[in-house]
Design an enzyme around this catalytic site. Sequence first.
Site, PDB file in Angstrom:
ATOM      1  CB  VAL A  88      -1.324  -0.585   1.534  1.00 26.12           C
ATOM      2  CG1 VAL A  88      -1.706  -1.228   1.140  1.00 26.12           C
ATOM      3  CG2 VAL A  88      -0.115   0.091   3.028  1.00 26.12           C
ATOM      4  CG  HIS A 104      -3.612  -6.012  -1.053  1.00 24.34           C
ATOM      5  ND1 HIS A 104      -2.761  -6.610  -0.766  1.00 24.34           N
ATOM      6  CD2 HIS A 104      -4.222  -6.789  -1.334  1.00 24.34           C
ATOM      7  CE1 HIS A 104      -2.859  -8.196  -0.719  1.00 24.34           C
ATOM      8  NE2 HIS A 104      -4.025  -7.852  -1.295  1.00 24.34           N
ATOM      9  CB  THR A 170       4.857 -12.406  -2.551  1.00 24.39           C
ATOM     10  OG1 THR A 170       3.794 -12.511  -2.258  1.00 24.39           O
ATOM     11  CG2 THR A 170       5.031 -12.386  -3.535  1.00 24.39           C
TER      12      THR A 170
END
Length: 227
Positions: A88, A104, A170
Amino acid sequence: MKKIVVLTGAGISAESGINTFRDSNGLWEGHDVMEVASPIGWKNDPELVLDFYNKRRGQLHTVHPNKAHTMLAELEQQFDVTIITQNVDDLHERAGSSSIIHLHGELLKVRSQFDENLILDWKKDLNLGDHCEHNSQLRPHIVWFGEAVPMMDHAISITETADILMIIGTSMQVYPAAGLLQYAPQQTPIYFIDPNPSILPTDRLTILAEKATTGVTKVVEELLGAL
């Protein structure tokens, strides 16, 4: 011009000093995730939620893009690049990347509770009493647990066009983002860059068990050098 799609997670921003706010026991700043990142948490204690994101926003103003971010921006000289990020923060933007999908949400934006499509840039603290033009409380422009991911369909359609797919920092354990891998065309080569890779290599999947700044530099130099 070949299409490169890049999926990034918390690992790429961690090297810039972004605090994930998540402890080994799963707590975020001492709070259960549902207290600070869910609709019910917002309903029960909006001041707590606002304080949590104000701290994250404040920290974001103190950090800078790292080499992994800037190397991805360099790819745009020779490739059509879209970054799909679970983060974000705005570090991809600040590094110079021009096509970014935030799955997100974005920490430096807020939105109206009256109209979710009324989204405002917001770099300061957000407090109770900060209202939109409809006199409705503004909330963080973040996709909370239990909420739909509105950019997911767009991310899928972009992934389906990939000539090359890069996955950086990730765990590939958070859905629906982790499901994007299955939408890459069958012959598309995939580079997975993470110090602790959670998937195994295949004929088309190259694993670089390295931090983002090191692994991304290697892949970008390889791709640019092959032209």
